[in-house]
Design an enzyme around this catalytic site. Structure first.
Site, short mmCIF file in Angstrom:
data_model
loop_
_atom_site.label_atom_id
_atom_site.label_comp_id
_atom_site.label_asym_id
_atom_site.label_seq_id
_atom_site.Cartn_x
_atom_site.Cartn_y
_atom_site.Cartn_z
N LYS A 77 0.87 -1.18 0.00
CA LYS A 77 0.00 0.00 0.00
C LYS A 77 0.91 1.22 0.00
O LYS A 77 1.23 1.79 1.05
CB LYS A 77 -0.94 -0.03 1.21
CG LYS A 77 -2.07 0.98 1.13
CD LYS A 77 -3.12 0.71 2.19
CE LYS A 77 -4.10 1.85 2.34
NZ LYS A 77 -4.96 2.08 1.18
N1 PMP Z 1 -7.83 -1.60 -2.95
C1 PMP Z 1 -7.28 -0.38 -2.85
C2 PMP Z 1 -6.54 0.17 -4.01
C3 PMP Z 1 -7.40 0.35 -1.67
O1 PMP Z 1 -6.87 1.58 -1.56
C4 PMP Z 1 -8.13 -0.19 -0.58
C5 PMP Z 1 -8.29 0.60 0.70
N2 PMP Z 1 -7.20 0.41 1.55
C6 PMP Z 1 -8.68 -1.47 -0.73
C7 PMP Z 1 -8.51 -2.14 -1.93
C8 PMP Z 1 -9.43 -2.12 0.40
O2 PMP Z 1 -8.53 -2.52 1.40
P1 PMP Z 1 -8.99 -2.58 2.93
O3 PMP Z 1 -10.20 -3.40 2.96
O4 PMP Z 1 -7.84 -3.20 3.64
O5 PMP Z 1 -9.23 -1.18 3.35
#
Ligand code: PMP
Length: 314
Positions: A159
């Site tokens: 991320k």
């Molecule tokens: N994909 C992307 C590109 C994101 O930014 C997010 C948000 N963090 C998610 C998926 C969903 O991840 P999470 O459920 O861990 O927030």
């Protein structure tokens, strides 16, 4: 969105005032996007404030940093304590948590090794990401003309802030064309994810979601929803999904920390199923939100109580 009620930001071990939470213009991160971050939430449950799957968010942050050869100068326990301190210092019963690990002020030039690893934790109040009505009414989305990162270009499992330039292209195109969000395909034309959400389709009684094959973020909500859905008796399959499945699916929904579980009611102006939230989505939302509010038992141990007795100076 307003940050007026944000009082303190945790930076490199110290709580500083919102107004002083600044980063130098010569910082590596600003020039080259060299930061890893997280987004988690604290919910106000029946038995007090609790963070949702905080250990998993911290783990993903360490994983992101490992991919980019960044060593976080704190243990996971220290990091968690910093998050709690920040929430407490702001007196929030409910909030969004944004830890960031970034390359600070050292030497400019692409080589990141010459810049220190800095860390901050920001928290703020963040409501329904895709709009107040979205959770019930669903959102109208498009398939983006932008693809998600191809495998072995920008690692999608990290991320990283830089990845969000791709997300911003997807989001801007969607908004400019009158949609709430865009769905990106991967470089093979299969469904990848939204600009900040994972995606699920309900088709022929099964729930489908794209696999962790280098084009999606391993969403923590994605994992939670797969678990909840399986426990509710549904078959959840991780598989490559053709774009056109979006048009013929019975239901489609996004998942994410910000978006939570948001139904998609149309794709490229083609109604999904009946054009409104479907029964599978509604059932899964019920289980998910029930757990977050404390109405349903936290049978997976996903909630960590946050001691929030305020330390805010009045
Ligand atoms: N994909 C992307 C590109 C994101 O930014 C997010 C948000 N963090 C998610 C998926 C969903 O991840 P999470 O459920 O861990 O927030």
């Amino acid at each position: 969105m307003s940050y007026e009620d944000v009082k303190k930001v945790w930076m490199n071990g110290r709580l500083v005032d919102f107004a002083d939470a600044k980063i130098h213009a010569f910082s590596h991160v600003f020039h080259y996007g060299s930061a890893m971050f997280e987004g988690a939430r604290v919910y106000k449950t029946k038995s007090g404030s609790a963070a949702f799957r905080l250990d998993e968010h911290i783990k993903r942050l360490y994983d992101s940093c490992k991919i980019y050869r960044m060593e976080i100068p704190y243990s996971a326990e220290e990091f968690k304590a910093a998050i709690f301190d920040t929430v407490r210092a702001n007196g929030f019963e409910e909030c969004y948590i944004r830890p960031v690990v970034y390359r600070g002020l050292g030497a400019l030039g692409v080589n990141p090794f010459k810049s220190p690893i800095d860390v901050l934790v920001a928290v703020w109040k963040w409501g329904k990401y895709l709009g107040d009505e979205a959770i019930e009414q669903g959102v109208d989305v498009c398939v983006s003309s932008w693809n998600r990162m191809a495998p072995n270009t920008f690692p999608a499992m990290a991320k990283a802030t830089g990845n969000y330039l791709n997300s911003a292209l997807i989001k801007m195109e969607a908004i400019t064309n009158g949609y709430t969000e865009g769905i990106a395909l991967d470089n093979a034309g299969r469904i990848s994810e939204g600009s900040g959400e994972n995606i699920f389709l309900v088709y022929g009684g099964r729930i489908l979601t794209p696999p962790l094959a280098g084009t999606i973020l391993p969403g923590i909500t994605r994992d939670s929803i797969s678990t909840i859905a399986r426990d509710a008796g549904y078959t959840v399959v991780e598989t490559a999904i053709a774009r056109e499945m979006l048009y013929i699916a019975d239901e489609v929904f996004f998942t994410g920390t910000a978006a939570e579980v948001t139904p998609i009611r149309s794709v490229d102006r083609i109604p999904v199923g009946s054009g409104r939230r479907g029964p599978v989505t509604e059932r899964i939302q019920k289980d998910f939100f029930g757990l977050l509010s404390g109405d349903l038992e936290d049978r997976y141990g996903w909630l960590t109580p946050v001691p929030v007795e305020s330390t805010v100076d009045s």
